[in-house]
Design a protein around this motif. Structure first.
Motif, short mmCIF file in Angstrom:
data_model
loop_
_atom_site.label_atom_id
_atom_site.label_comp_id
_atom_site.label_asym_id
_atom_site.label_seq_id
_atom_site.Cartn_x
_atom_site.Cartn_y
_atom_site.Cartn_z
N UNK A 75 0.81 -1.23 0.00
CA UNK A 75 0.00 0.00 0.00
C UNK A 75 0.84 1.26 0.00
N UNK A 76 2.08 1.18 0.46
CA UNK A 76 2.94 2.37 0.48
C UNK A 76 3.16 2.93 -0.92
N UNK A 77 3.07 2.08 -1.94
CA UNK A 77 3.22 2.57 -3.31
C UNK A 77 2.04 3.45 -3.70
N UNK A 78 0.84 3.03 -3.33
CA UNK A 78 -0.34 3.84 -3.62
C UNK A 78 -0.26 5.18 -2.90
N UNK A 79 0.15 5.14 -1.63
CA UNK A 79 0.29 6.38 -0.85
C UNK A 79 1.25 7.34 -1.54
N UNK A 80 2.38 6.83 -1.96
CA UNK A 80 3.39 7.68 -2.61
C UNK A 80 2.88 8.23 -3.94
N UNK A 81 2.19 7.42 -4.69
CA UNK A 81 1.69 7.87 -5.99
C UNK A 81 0.61 8.94 -5.85
N UNK A 82 -0.17 8.87 -4.79
CA UNK A 82 -1.14 9.93 -4.51
C UNK A 82 -0.43 11.20 -4.08
N UNK A 83 0.54 11.06 -3.21
CA UNK A 83 1.25 12.24 -2.70
C UNK A 83 2.04 12.95 -3.80
N UNK A 84 2.49 12.21 -4.80
CA UNK A 84 3.23 12.83 -5.90
C UNK A 84 2.32 13.27 -7.04
N UNK A 85 1.02 13.08 -6.87
CA UNK A 85 0.06 13.58 -7.86
C UNK A 85 -0.20 12.68 -9.03
N UNK A 86 0.32 11.47 -9.04
CA UNK A 86 0.12 10.58 -10.18
C UNK A 86 -1.24 9.89 -10.13
N UNK A 87 -1.81 9.75 -8.94
CA UNK A 87 -3.15 9.21 -8.77
C UNK A 87 -3.93 10.20 -7.92
N UNK A 88 -5.17 10.48 -8.30
CA UNK A 88 -5.95 11.47 -7.55
C UNK A 88 -6.59 10.83 -6.31
N UNK A 89 -6.71 11.58 -5.23
CA UNK A 89 -7.42 11.07 -4.04
C UNK A 89 -8.85 10.65 -4.36
N UNK A 90 -9.49 11.38 -5.28
CA UNK A 90 -10.87 11.04 -5.65
C UNK A 90 -10.94 9.64 -6.24
N UNK A 91 -9.94 9.30 -7.07
CA UNK A 91 -9.94 7.96 -7.69
C UNK A 91 -9.75 6.88 -6.62
N UNK A 92 -8.92 7.11 -5.62
CA UNK A 92 -8.75 6.16 -4.53
C UNK A 92 -10.07 5.98 -3.78
N UNK A 93 -10.76 7.09 -3.52
CA UNK A 93 -12.03 7.02 -2.80
C UNK A 93 -13.06 6.17 -3.56
N UNK A 94 -13.05 6.24 -4.88
CA UNK A 94 -13.98 5.43 -5.67
C UNK A 94 -13.82 3.95 -5.36
N UNK A 95 -12.57 3.49 -5.35
CA UNK A 95 -12.31 2.07 -5.10
C UNK A 95 -12.59 1.69 -3.66
N UNK A 96 -12.15 2.51 -2.72
CA UNK A 96 -12.35 2.17 -1.31
C UNK A 96 -13.83 2.17 -0.96
N UNK A 97 -14.57 3.05 -1.57
CA UNK A 97 -16.02 3.09 -1.35
C UNK A 97 -16.66 1.75 -1.74
#
Length: 590
Positions: free
Chosen positions: A349-371
């Motif tokens: 999961x640390x890879x996803x965290x880093x990719x969000x923090x660096x702007x490569x994946x949007x927080x909104x897109x993560x929320x879609x999956x976690x929802x």
């Protein structure tokens, strides 16, 4: 005096709607906690929760695990309760969802399925297809659901609805044969038995696989391995393979798993499909599954798309077919952009965290999956009922009624391919010589002969042939390659038949070429996960075999090579056609 009512967070309030609870919990989660939901890791199971799994729960914040070793019902239930206690101690107390590959039949392949063991034993799905009876499938699934619930298994990494169109492919035993319409009907019954009409507190959530159909593998090789990565549609039958998924979606499958396969030369609606594994393929996951078919449930990748493995000194490359050249981080981005919600068999999961923090994946897109992932936990009632009763599990799982129903289904699923000479059924006075069958299962029904010369009949049980391989991890468990028996098998049957009539019983985890063997057999029976005990009931006439072939049996290797891998059936002049099966042990083939 003024009284203050103290209430807990909304997500813990079972009177609220699932949607309300999901949004409340999602709003409380850190990025790290969200990322943890997006990984579906493997846990070894056993008597205690291993150290690696403990760290993944407490530090990695994972809450989805595919469990392997379950020694017995009581131990399995106890293990489940222990891992739930770990989860309860995390900040938000998100309960664990335990999943499993199939566990109710005979195939043992830690990359795909487990033998029944202490669960009730039923035929492989191919045997269910041989029966062509949705009600038997529904009854099996309901029984398996009860047994899973008892030990805390709340997600099934099945059903498999891939079509058996490439005779050499190793995974056919876990599907429902070659016919798209029958597969769809049986899949719907399967989902009804496990999930019910809606996923609820007594459901096991199912993950239908392998989207958009994993059967048409080039040369029959499996995409678990680099040499089997290509999926081909030379017969133009992509829609046939998609049909069972349409039925599974209509039946409300909780999750979908795309396969490893990489489509080669595939176009849809005039658009060429990118030649990358389906888990990386935005045209297939977002374009077809989500937009065209309207699916908004969980999509979890097949296991191991990101990292190479070395297990027990054996290598297994990441199944990153078509994107082998890009970094692990880029693979994560591509999977998420494709429309997948969860990474199977991975725990980073640390890879996803880093990719969000660096702007490569949007927080909104993560929320879609976690929802989507949280929604299933609430539907299953895991927040209210995270523990199971160990005594109740020991009493229910594998109980005599369930075992008897499974045995009866096994017997019914037997296919009588050919019979002559009135060799069956056998009686208590029949002197029987056995090869490949345990005397213990049949000795009370016949007289056991020590040699063929002393026998009235020889019964020979064989598995379908394959080419043993063991260079890569898991490779030995996948029965691939030639469908032809070694000459020594033919010679042995010829020798036996010179002394005594031979009844051949062949376990078909995929088709076999029986042409050279047939002349030496007075009867041939096909099975798809049938114990010696269940077979004995058929041989003695106690149970009536009702099965019909769920796939055709080719006459020769040459016939297989002439057929498109995506076409159901169609080999020239098959030895036994799809649907063949005699109605009686005494009925000669025409």
């Amino acid at each position: 005096m003024k009284h203050t009512t103290i209430t807990g967070p909304a997500y813990e309030d079972a009177t609220r709607t699932v949607a309300e609870r999901v949004e409340d919990l999602l709003g409380r989660m850190t990025l790290e906690e969200k990322a943890g939901q997006m990984f579906h890791a493997v846990s070894l199971g056993g008597a205690d929760v291993d150290h690696k799994t403990q760290r993944l729960v407490t530090d990695g914040l994972l809450s989805h695990f595919n469990v392997h070793q379950l020694p017995d019902a009581r131990t399995a239930a106890r293990w489940h309760n222990k891992i739930q206690e770990l989860a309860a101690g995390t900040r938000l107390g998100i309960p664990i969802t335990l999943s499993t590959d199939p566990r109710h039949a005979f195939a043992e392949n830690q990359g795909a399925s487990f033998a029944a063991g202490f669960f009730s034993a039923w035929p492989e799905p191919l045997g269910m297809a041989a029966l062509r009876d949705p009600e038997t499938v529904r009854r099996f699934a309901d029984t398996a659901r009860q047994e899973y619930l008892a030990v805390g298994l709340r997600a099934a990494l099945h059903p498999t609805v891939d079509l058996a169109t490439e005779p050499r492919w190793a995974r056919q035993y876990s599907g429902f044969g070659q016919d798209p319409e029958l597969t769809g009907k049986l899949a719907a019954a399967y989902l009804d038995g496990f999930q019910g009409h809606l996923v609820g507190s007594r459901s096991v959530a199912c993950m239908t696989k392998h989207f958009p159909g994993g059967g048409p593998q080039k040369d029959g090789e499996d995409p678990h391995f680099p040499y089997g990565r290509e999926q081909v549609y030379t017969g133009g039958r992509f829609e046939d393979h998609l049909l069972p998924f349409r039925d599974a979606l209509a039946a409300g499958t909780s999750a979908i798993m795309p396969y490893y396969g990489m489509p080669v030369g595939l176009s849809r609606n005039g658009e060429a499909i990118e030649e990358v594994g389906f888990g990386f393929n935005r045209q297939i996951i977002t374009g077809l599954l989500r937009n065209e078919l309207g699916y908004d449930g969980v999509v979890c990748t097949d296991w191991g798309l990101l990292h190479d493995l070395n297990v027990f000194g054996m290598d297994l490359p990441a199944r990153a077919w078509g994107v082998e050249h890009i970094s692990v981080e880029d693979r994560v981005v591509k999977v998420i952009e494709a429309g997948c919600d969860q990474f199977g068999g991975e725990s980073c999961p640390e890879l996803v965290v880093e990719l969000v923090k660096t702007g490569r994946i949007s927080p909104k897109r993560i929320d879609e999956s976690v929802r989507r992932l949280l929604r299933v936990k609430f539907e299953l009632g895991l927040f209210e009922n995270r523990h199971v009763d160990e005594d109740a599990a020991a009493a229910l799982v594998g109980n005599p009624q369930f075992r008897e129903e499974g045995l009866k289904a096994q017997s019914r699923s037997v296919v009588v391919l050919n019979t002559s000479d009135d060799v069956l059924p056998i009686t208590s006075s029949t002197r029987v010589y056995l090869e490949g069958m345990s005397p213990a299962a049949i000795q009370s029904s016949v007289t056991i002969a020590k040699t063929p010369l002393e026998a009235d009949l020889a019964i020979v049980r064989l598995d379908a042939p394959y080419e043993p391989r063991n260079d890569l991890f898991l490779e030995a468990s996948f029965h691939a390659g030639s469908l032809e028996f070694d000459d020594t098998v033919t010679s042995r049957l010829q020798e036996l038949s010179s002394h005594v009539p031979v009844v051949l019983v062949i376990n078909l985890d995929r088709p076999a070429i029986l042409t050279p063997l047939e002349p030496y057999c007075s009867a041939i029976l096909a099975t798809f996960g049938v114990s010696d005990e269940a077979l004995t009931r058929v041989l003695t006439g106690t149970e009536v075999p009702e099965g019909r072939l769920p796939f055709e049996l080719p006459r020769s290797t040459e016939a297989v090579l002439q057929t498109d891998s995506d076409v159901p059936g169609g080999t020239p002049d098959p030895l036994y056609a799809y649907g063949h099966g005699l109605r009686s042990l005494r009925e000669p083939a025409v």
